[in-house]
Design an enzyme around this catalytic site. Structure first.
Site, PDB file in Angstrom:
ATOM      1  N   LYS A   1       0.803  -1.223   0.000  1.00  0.00           N
ATOM      2  CA  LYS A   1       0.000   0.000   0.000  1.00  0.00           C
ATOM      3  C   LYS A   1       0.841   1.280   0.000  1.00  0.00           C
ATOM      4  O   LYS A   1       2.048   1.239   0.235  1.00  0.00           O
ATOM      5  CB  LYS A   1      -0.963  -0.023   1.194  1.00  0.00           C
ATOM      6  CG  LYS A   1      -1.866  -1.259   1.220  1.00  0.00           C
ATOM      7  CD  LYS A   1      -2.796  -1.352   0.026  1.00  0.00           C
ATOM      8  CE  LYS A   1      -3.330  -2.743  -0.215  1.00  0.00           C
ATOM      9  NZ  LYS A   1      -4.486  -3.133   0.548  1.00  0.00           N
TER      10      LYS A   1
HETATM   11  C1  LIG Z   1      -5.427  -4.159   0.889  1.00  0.00           C
HETATM   12  C2  LIG Z   1      -6.889  -4.020   0.821  1.00  0.00           C
HETATM   13  C3  LIG Z   1      -7.730  -4.410   1.888  1.00  0.00           C
HETATM   14  C4  LIG Z   1      -7.253  -5.172   3.079  1.00  0.00           C
HETATM   15  O1  LIG Z   1      -6.194  -4.619   3.758  1.00  0.00           O
HETATM   16  P1  LIG Z   1      -5.180  -5.569   4.554  1.00  0.00           P
HETATM   17  O2  LIG Z   1      -4.354  -4.606   5.334  1.00  0.00           O
HETATM   18  O3  LIG Z   1      -4.397  -6.340   3.550  1.00  0.00           O
HETATM   19  O4  LIG Z   1      -5.990  -6.459   5.443  1.00  0.00           O
HETATM   20  C5  LIG Z   1      -9.083  -4.150   1.768  1.00  0.00           C
HETATM   21  N1  LIG Z   1      -9.590  -3.572   0.674  1.00  0.00           N
HETATM   22  C6  LIG Z   1      -8.829  -3.204  -0.366  1.00  0.00           C
HETATM   23  C7  LIG Z   1      -9.466  -2.538  -1.532  1.00  0.00           C
HETATM   24  C8  LIG Z   1      -7.447  -3.431  -0.333  1.00  0.00           C
HETATM   25  O5  LIG Z   1      -6.699  -3.079  -1.388  1.00  0.00           O
END
Ligand SMILES: *Cc1c(COP(=O)(O)O)cnc(C)c1O
Length: 403
Positions: free
Chosen positions: A208
């Site tokens: 992210k």
């Molecule tokens: C990464 C992501 C999540 C979940 O986040 P995590 O930290 O991996 O649990 C939820 N929704 C979207 C759209 C994502 O890209």
């Protein structure tokens, strides 16, 4: 498959025009910027500070509190709670809004599976709505059709860091939980993503735009939602109560001080990184416009800043000699440009069938078949490096149409 040695194109057998897949010379052999970027001196210092302090958990240290406040303030949100990851952030936001057994939450079909499985975790049913072809965001018309007496929340996903039209969804009078897992630093009509619904969730997982390897954060302006999320993530304790008082049922879902130490300095560089990716996407939009069959998706109307977590490109097989998306991805990877295939559409995730009545979502399914992703690390590259993407795409197309 391609037959680059047929000689259909002048020079088709030379290294420069033979696809690397067929033994030609790759357009690019150098790597791409890594993600996350190298750790800064400040990150090392803060991390060591936590290590040496012995205060590794948020119940004794101050870093998680400091980071949470700084993050919430950076987007103008009243309250924040930092947690273990983005999935859990969504789970907690839903539960704090009262979502539970027999409730329904409307989720877009083109998103990461966690958007839906967070609803399952909350005990409710994810109801998949199709997306609009232009934005791949929740289609308000599809949402309206799916709203029923059990609809407890709608989850707009700011896909690829591009803000979803939350105002259109607010009209329905159903609470909104923004899935902003990919949208750090994005703004919509000059309003920061994360302040557009009743609660919003961010992720700090490895891929992210801000990351500590793992991590998540819920923001809200609603004090009741904040108190509930706080209780649920902290073993059912209350803000004012004692360590062994548990007026609620909750769990230990707290972020560690190490994560906060790594995250804090990233707030200061986020806007610059978003600008870098914006320039990269605009460069590719301009340059790829000359490659028939590739289109960088337009920014959704109302976007004042997209986080550009991913570059979304529509691939038209017809303009590439009928070669499908997978052929294109394989050929590009061999040329040194690793792109991603992206989501399959949740309407095709059979495991969800146990929790949701999976209906076809034609637009999301078409996106699964035609949209390719340029990952975030590539969007941190400079124009000279990015032009290799254009050169490779041009080369692949030329070989595909002549084979
Ligand atoms: C990464 C992501 C999540 C979940 O986040 P995590 O930290 O991996 O649990 C939820 N929704 C979207 C759209 C994502 O890209």
């Amino acid at each position: 498959m391609t037959e680059a040695t047929t000689g259909a194109t002048p020079g088709a057998t030379t290294g420069a025009t033979t696809l690397a897949l067929d033994g030609g010379t790759p357009v690019r052999t150098a790597g791409w910027p890594s993600w996350p970027p190298s750790a800064t001196a400040e990150q090392r210092e803060l991390l060591l500070e936590v290590l040496d302090s012995g205060d590794w958990g948020a119940t004794s240290g101050r870093k998680v509190a400091e980071f949470t406040t700084a993050f919430a303030q950076s987007i103008g949100a009243q309250y924040g709670v930092s947690v273990v990851n983005g999935t859990i952030a969504l789970f907690l936001a839903l539960r704090a809004l009262g979502v539970g057994r027999d409730d329904e939450v409307i989720v877009p079909a083109y998103t990461f599976v966690a958007s839906a499985t967070a609803v399952v975790l909350a005990g409710a049913r994810p109801v998949l709505a199709d997306v609009t072809p232009e934005t791949l965001h929740l289609d308000p018309v599809a949402v309206e059709r799916l709203i029923g007496p059990r609809t407890k929340a709608i989850m707009p996903v700011h896909l690829a860091g591009a803000p979803a039209d939350v105002d259109a969804l607010r009209e329905y009078g159903v609470p909104l939980v923004e899935d902003a897992a990919q949208a750090h630093g994005a703004t919509w009509r000059d309003r920061p993503v994360g302040t557009l619904g009743n609660a919003a969730c961010f992720s700090f997982q490895s891929s992210k735009a801000m990351t500590a390897g793992e991590g998540g954060l819920i923001v809200t302006d609603d004090e009741a939602v904040y108190r509930k999320v706080w209780a649920l993530h902290n073993v059912g304790r209350s803000l004012e109560g004692g360590w062994y008082e548990h007026p609620d049922v909750g769990w230990n879902l707290r972020m560690t001080e190490f994560q906060a130490a790594v995250l804090l300095p990233q707030l200061g560089v986020l806007d610059d990184q978003v600008k870098t990716r914006h320039r990269a996407v605009e460069f590719l939009r301009r340059e790829l416009a000359d490659v028939d069959g590739l289109e960088v998706l337009p920014e959704p109307p109302g976007t004042t800043a997209s986080s550009h977590h991913l570059g979304l490109v529509r691939y038209d097989a017809a303009a590439f000699g009928g070669h499908g998306k997978d052929d294109f991805l394989a050929a590009m990877a061999a040329e040194g440009v690793p792109l991603d295939s992206g989501y399959r559409s949740l309407s095709r995730e059979n495991a969800l069938q146990a929790y949701s009545d999976l209906q076809p979502c034609p637009v999301a399914e078409q996106a699964a078949d035609t949209v390719v992703w340029i990952r975030q690390s590539l969007l941190m590259a400079d124009e000279e490096e990015l032009s290799d993407i254009v050169t490779a795409a041009t080369k692949v197309r030329r070989a595909f149409v002549s084979s």
